[in-house]
Design an enzyme around this catalytic site. Sequence first.
Site: not given
Length: 685
Positions: A472-473, A476, A479
């Site tokens: 999940h991280e 980020h 991104h």
Amino acid sequence: MTDAASNPLLAPSSLPFGLPDYPGIRAEHYLPAFEAAFAQHRAEIDAITAQSEAPTFANTLERLEAAGDLLGRVARTFYTVSSAHATPEIQEIDAALAPLMSAHDDAVQLDAALYARVRAVYEQLDSLDLGAEERYLVERRYREMTSAGAALDDGAKSVLTEINQRLSVLSNTFEKNLLADTNDLAVVFDDANELDGLTDGELSAAAQNAADRGLPGKYVVTLTLFTGHPYLSTLTSRESRRRLLDASRSRASRGNAHDNREVLTEIVRLRAERAELLGFDSHAAYITADQTAGSPEAVHALLRRLAAPAAANARREQEALQAIVDAEDAPFTIEAHDWAFYTEKVRAARYDLDRTALRPWFEAERVLVDGVFRAASALYGITFAERTDLQAYHPDARVFEVSEEDGSALGLFILDLYTRDTKRGGAWMNSIVSQSELRGTAPIVVNNLNVPKPAPGAPTLLTLDEVTTLFHEFGHALHGLFAHVTYPHFAGTAVFRDFVEFPSQVNEMWIFWPEVLAEYARHVETGEPLPAEVVEKLRESEAFNQGFATSEYLAAAWLDQTWHSVDADTASTTLDVAHIEATALTDIGLDNPVVPPRYSSTYFAHVFSGGYSAGYYSYIWSEVLDADTVEWFAENGGLTRANGERFRRRLLGVGGSMDPLEAYRDFRGREARIEPLLERRGLAS
């Protein structure tokens, strides 16, 4: 220490990608650097407003984007440390800095002359020959300054500035209290028998924690940011489970020096007063007006739509757990600290699956290199090389250079995996350097987790939840690495709050993707892959316990909305935290004491010391897009370079330089559908 020769923060770093020279930076460097950066930024703004030429995009908006380079560098360097390695000295600096930073931000955002120039460019926007990113920059800057209060009269601005400064101090106090009480409430166990059910690695970590605290021979279990704890699923002692959950739920609400109840109610009052000053009915209305949701009513409608079926599913799950307990020799009424433990029993009975026994297949280094990195390479063609010659802000933080498929440099990725007393709870991504064509910078992004660190020489074995958090991280991080923009205002993850979780949630899909799972899920000792029948059971059980998971999340999201939907008059009255929480949960039908909120108010850092106030709904809001995107990948061949390239160029790569829903429509070819989310969470019926 106000010149570059004596303060390393005042000159651009000579290290690759502009990585700060953390070994050369001392705590006493920070405040003088901030003071110099404030002054330089103020001078840059004054130079813009002092121009006699009529406002244009080039002499106003572009110069505004170029301004503040030093302040941005110093701030990102410091706040990376203050969140991940907040020594007492750093905490003191953080507290002193909070009102100064707030005052400076207001001085820029509320500058009447600057606002007049931005507004002048905005009002002639249709007649200007601007590209899409330039046009969007004008629109966003004008809207953000207006929303911040730039159009208010001087008296109102003065009040607003006082409110903002006080809020900055209170948010800092909230986080400081929470960190201190979380450390104080770490649970001490005298005997390993009290921790029966933990693995050797987990016991090793608990023993090391005790030794680090001067308690040799004992065991210390530190608390996670959220209400529950991973160990609740395996601890066989009901008393040990109770002690652990009680400690977690009592954080910052014990009537001691670290109590956050008065802090958070003052935050609520001031946010409501600020919203009224800015022309909004509530803080929630103020926040959502500039998000994709648009209004609190839209948020409330989604949360209420999901709450009733989630609560019903949770009740059915609870009945199944109680049936297991009733069949035991000494039955009892199940309580919150029992849920995770008996959930694993039901999972084992229903799916013949023990998730707690999977940790040997999730060795951290293999998950990172052969899972997280491999999936990114397959999708986007990027590669990773550890830079042991580069030092970050803590010895546990590892630096990797990221390269494009053709070998050209993309940026740096820093992973800080382990928990420590100086690190705030939870997991997050932040940028130390943001990409910008205007400034000629490439990205440096950081992922922080809070995995217990085993004793030296022992492998780090992750839970499946921790594997999920790592993927999940890293979503980020991608991104932040991929966003390629001209203007720093749009760099990295600088998108609407209720869109920012979307890329990270999408990246979770690769956890169970066959080509990825087969590489990283291998036994730490034998190298054998996770058995195919176990993988199938994991897939079959993905919707299992979603009643609990959805309910605890929705309960926290509703608490956030409740606190921030009050008007200024109501907020000015005495607010009883326990009463408001109980009333709010009853209102939405999530008042099941066996399923407590994922966060209670006094340790709800996302909304009282982080950036998610009135925005914790963002996770489920973004998950609508996420589930719809996962469906697209499945329909189009999954883990392919073509799919990765489309997702990168049309969504991740645009950063905040266009409306996120417009970017999503460009990627997907239509609006997102909610049905995939309902199916995923077992709410379709």
